[in-house]
Design a protein around this motif. Sequence first.
Motif, PDB file in Angstrom:
ATOM      1  N   SER A 192       0.841  -1.190   0.000  1.00 39.86           N
ATOM      2  CA  SER A 192       0.000   0.000   0.000  1.00 39.86           C
ATOM      3  C   SER A 192       0.881   1.247   0.000  1.00 39.86           C
ATOM      4  CB  SER A 192      -0.891   0.011   1.243  1.00 39.86           C
ATOM      5  OG  SER A 192      -1.686  -1.157   1.303  1.00 39.86           O
ATOM      6  N   ARG A 193       0.272   2.393  -0.276  1.00 39.86           N
ATOM      7  CA  ARG A 193       0.995   3.654  -0.170  1.00 39.86           C
ATOM      8  C   ARG A 193       1.571   3.772   1.230  1.00 39.86           C
ATOM      9  NH1 ARG A 193      -4.103   7.148  -1.794  1.00 39.86           N
ATOM     10  NH2 ARG A 193      -4.977   5.493  -0.510  1.00 39.86           N
ATOM     11  N   HIS A 194       2.841   4.113   1.310  1.00 41.43           N
ATOM     12  CA  HIS A 194       3.438   4.145   2.644  1.00 41.43           C
ATOM     13  C   HIS A 194       4.659   5.049   2.667  1.00 41.43           C
ATOM     14  CE1 HIS A 194       5.829   1.059   0.570  1.00 41.43           C
ATOM     15  NE2 HIS A 194       6.796   1.334   1.418  1.00 41.43           N
ATOM     16  N   THR A 200      -0.519   3.822   9.757  1.00 41.38           N
ATOM     17  CA  THR A 200       0.147   4.896  10.480  1.00 41.38           C
ATOM     18  C   THR A 200       0.660   4.346  11.811  1.00 41.38           C
ATOM     19  OG1 THR A 200      -1.833   5.606  11.658  1.00 41.38           O
ATOM     20  CG2 THR A 200      -1.444   6.574   9.483  1.00 41.38           C
ATOM     21  N   ILE A 201       1.541   5.094  12.449  1.00 36.23           N
ATOM     22  CA  ILE A 201       2.044   4.677  13.758  1.00 36.23           C
ATOM     23  C   ILE A 201       0.891   4.576  14.752  1.00 36.23           C
ATOM     24  CG2 ILE A 201       3.482   5.387  15.703  1.00 36.23           C
ATOM     25  CD1 ILE A 201       5.407   6.621  13.635  1.00 36.23           C
ATOM     26  N   ARG A 202      -0.017   5.534  14.707  1.00 29.99           N
ATOM     27  CA  ARG A 202      -1.167   5.499  15.600  1.00 29.99           C
ATOM     28  C   ARG A 202      -1.998   4.245  15.372  1.00 29.99           C
ATOM     29  NH1 ARG A 202      -6.033   5.991  14.211  1.00 29.99           N
ATOM     30  NH2 ARG A 202      -7.701   6.483  15.684  1.00 29.99           N
ATOM     31  N   PRO A 248      17.772  15.644   0.643  1.00 31.85           N
ATOM     32  CA  PRO A 248      16.523  16.338   0.319  1.00 31.85           C
ATOM     33  C   PRO A 248      15.358  15.404  -0.001  1.00 31.85           C
ATOM     34  CG  PRO A 248      18.383  17.411  -0.753  1.00 31.85           C
ATOM     35  CD  PRO A 248      18.913  16.136  -0.146  1.00 31.85           C
ATOM     36  N   HIS A 249      15.624  14.283  -0.703  1.00 35.30           N
ATOM     37  CA  HIS A 249      14.502  13.430  -1.098  1.00 35.30           C
ATOM     38  C   HIS A 249      13.890  12.678   0.081  1.00 35.30           C
ATOM     39  CE1 HIS A 249      17.898  10.579  -1.124  1.00 35.30           C
ATOM     40  NE2 HIS A 249      17.008   9.636  -0.930  1.00 35.30           N
ATOM     41  N   ARG A 250      14.577  12.685   1.234  1.00 42.96           N
ATOM     42  CA  ARG A 250      14.017  12.009   2.405  1.00 42.96           C
ATOM     43  C   ARG A 250      13.244  12.956   3.326  1.00 42.96           C
ATOM     44  NH1 ARG A 250      18.670   7.818   4.616  1.00 42.96           N
ATOM     45  NH2 ARG A 250      19.293   6.957   2.602  1.00 42.96           N
ATOM     46  N   ARG A 251      13.357  14.259   3.110  1.00 42.05           N
ATOM     47  CA  ARG A 251      12.750  15.203   4.056  1.00 42.05           C
ATOM     48  C   ARG A 251      11.233  15.053   4.175  1.00 42.05           C
ATOM     49  NH1 ARG A 251      16.449  19.995   1.757  1.00 42.05           N
ATOM     50  NH2 ARG A 251      18.422  19.337   2.712  1.00 42.05           N
ATOM     51  N   PRO A 252      10.488  14.863   3.073  1.00 44.39           N
ATOM     52  CA  PRO A 252       9.032  14.674   3.256  1.00 44.39           C
ATOM     53  C   PRO A 252       8.713  13.455   4.116  1.00 44.39           C
ATOM     54  CG  PRO A 252       9.558  15.167   0.965  1.00 44.39           C
ATOM     55  CD  PRO A 252      10.869  14.911   1.648  1.00 44.39           C
ATOM     56  N   TYR A 253       9.480  12.377   3.933  1.00 43.98           N
ATOM     57  CA  TYR A 253       9.253  11.184   4.752  1.00 43.98           C
ATOM     58  C   TYR A 253       9.615  11.455   6.211  1.00 43.98           C
ATOM     59  CZ  TYR A 253       9.087   8.845   0.201  1.00 43.98           C
ATOM     60  OH  TYR A 253       8.766   8.470  -1.077  1.00 43.98           O
TER      61      TYR A 253
END
Length: 668
Positions: free
Chosen positions: A94-96, A120-122, A156-161
Motif C-alpha cells: 500500500s501507499r506508505h 500509520t504509527i497510531r 533532500p529526497h528524504r525530508r518529506p518522509y
Amino acid sequence: MSLDRHPPTGQPYVGLRAFRRRDDAKFFGRTRESYQVADLWQGGRLTVLYGPSGVGKTSLLQAGVLPLLDPGRTDVLPIGRVSHGSPFPSAELSRHNPHVFALLSSWSPEETPTRLAGLTIREFLKRRPAHWDAYGDRVLTLVAIDQAEELFADLPHRRPYQRGLVGQLVEALDEDPNLRLLVSIRDDHLAGLLPHEPRLAGPLKSRFFLAPLDMTDTVRAIEGPLQGTGRSFAPGAAEELAENLRMIRVGRVSGKDVVADTEEVEPVRLQAVCSALWQSLPRDVQVISADHVRRFANADRSLIDLVERMIADVAREHLGGDADGLRSWLRRTFITELGTRETVHLRKTVTAGEPNALIEALVDRDILREDVNAGARWCELSHERLIQPILQNDRLSVEARSPTSFEEHLRMAEISLRDGDFAQAAEQAEEALEWCGDSTRARAEIESLLGNIAHRRENLEAAVSHYHTAAGLFETVGATSAVGGLLAGIGRLRLAQGRSSEAVRELGSATRRVPHDMGVQIELAWMLWYDGHPDAAREVLDGVLIGEGNLPEALRARGEILAGLGSAEAALRDLIRVKPLQWPSSRAAYALALASLGRFPEAEREIKAVLAGTEEHGPALLYAAKVAVLAGDAASAADLAWRAKAASRPRLPRHLVAEADRLRLAAP
C-alpha cells in the motif's frame, strides 16, 4: 524495576558488537545511567538519549535499560530503526512512508509486510492489545528509535518522509497519554531533531547525554564480566588496564609517540581490548596479572588488530586466505559512500556475490550483525567503529572497486532506487542480468527489482512485464509466496491502468497462492469493488474481519464501500474505528455517511479538507459530489461529478461512471 540477570556464558566481553538484551549479565559500569534513562523514559512522553559515536547508546538501551523495566508495569516494544528498504515488489505494498514502514517492521519484526505498509504509527499501536497491571490500570507503552541519525541525514529526497514520520509520532503521542517515546541519536545529528522536539515532547522534555566511562566505571566494566568464569584480575591489574585505555596515541614526533590523556574511556575500545586480552591469555591462567595486561592488551592497536584477526580467520576458512579481498568486499557492501553503515538484505543462499556461509562466519565473529525486519533477514556491520579499521586497511584502489558480480550490481541498483536515482538503478539492474548466468532465482530477483524501478518511474506496462517474468521464474523454483506478492502487485498496476477485470484475475491467483495473507485479501476486495462487484467485495472484507478482528485496512475499505452502498450507519462504525482518516477516499466516504444521516456541518468540514488535498482521486470526488447533492447544491455536485469522471489517480470505477453522468446531467 526488574533486576533479573541472566548467568554469564562463553566469552565474557562482547568485543566488536553492541550489547544485546541477553548480555545484561556482562554489562557493567553503567548502573547509574541505566536507572536514569529508565526513569526518564517512563516519566515523560519524549526522552532524547544522545552522545558521540561509539559511546554505547545501543548497548545501554539493550543490556542496561531494558532489564530494569518491570513487565508488570510496562509494555515494551522491540527497539526500533528507521533505515528503509524492502525486497518486496513495491506495487504489492500500500501507499506508505518508507521510514514509517521500517519503524513498524522493527517494532513488529514477524509481521507480514503487506499488513504494515500503509498503516500509520497510531493505527499500528491502536491495534495492539492493551496491557493492564495488577490493579486494572493501563500500563505504559514504551517505544524507542535507535540510531535516529538515519532519519535526520541531510538528504533532500528524504525530508518529506522525515516530516511525515515525525507528524505520525506526534499524532500517536497526542492520542495516547500512556505512550512514551525514547529517541537515541548521535550528538552530531542532534540539531536535526531539535526543531521537532517541542511537538514531540509537549510541555516537558528530557535529554540525557551519555558520556564515555570514567575511571571507576571503566574498572567495573573490566572486572565485572569475569564473574563466574573462573578467572579474575590480580590487585591493580584492572586499574593498570583502565589507565592504558584512557591514554590514546595521536602521532609521533621525532621518533617518539605523542599520547593524549583523555581521562575517559570509549566503551567499544574497552570491549575490543578486553576481548583481545581474553583470547590471548594462556589456557591455564586463572589470575590476570599486570604483566598479562602489558603483554596482551595493546590499547593503541587492539580494535584494529581484533578486526584484522577476525577478517583473516574468516578469509582463511572461506576465501583461501584472501583477507584483502574480504576487506574490500566488506567495504563495498556494508559501507556507504558517506562512510556510514549500509544495511543489506540477506538473500536465500548468496548475498552480494558471496555465499551466506561467509555472512554467517562474519556474524559469528561479530563483524556483522543479523536482524529480522519486515519478514526478511538483514545484516550490517556490528558497530560503527568497525568502519574506520576496514577503510584504512582496504588496500585496493578506488578503480578496482567496481562491481564484479551480479549481486554487487543488484545491490548498487537497490541503493540507487532507494535514493531516487532511477536511471542508475535501471543500468545496474541490467548489468546484474548480464552477470547472473543461469541462476533462475537470481534472474527472478533482478526482474522483480526492474519491475520496482519501472513502477517508481510510472511506466506501468513495463512494470507488469517485469513482474510477470519474475513470477514465472519464481514459480519454477517453488517460491510460492514471492509469486503471490508479484501477482498482487500486478493487480494493483492493472487497476491503475483502468483494467479492473484483469486486476481481479491477478488478485484471485495471488489469493490462491497465499491464502493467509490478509493484505492480499483486502486488495482482492478493492479490485472486486472497482470491477463493479461491491457486494462480493464486502463479503471478502467480512471474512477478513471475522478472522483478523480490527484490521484497520479492512475496516477502512469496508467503510468506504458501505458508504457508497448507502449503509451510512455501518460505514460510520467502521470508519470511526480507524480515525484519523488519512486518505482522501476514506474522508470523503466518512463525509458521505455523515451527510446521509443529516449531519451536514460535520460533512462539509470533512469535504473541504478532502477537496483541499486532492484533484485527481475519482472515488473521493464522486463521494464529494453526492454530499453536495444531499446538501441541495446541484451545481457543485455536477462540477464535482465532472471532475470525478476525468480523474486518473485513481480512475473512477466503471460501475460508478453512470452515477457520475447522472449527477452531471442533473445540474440546472
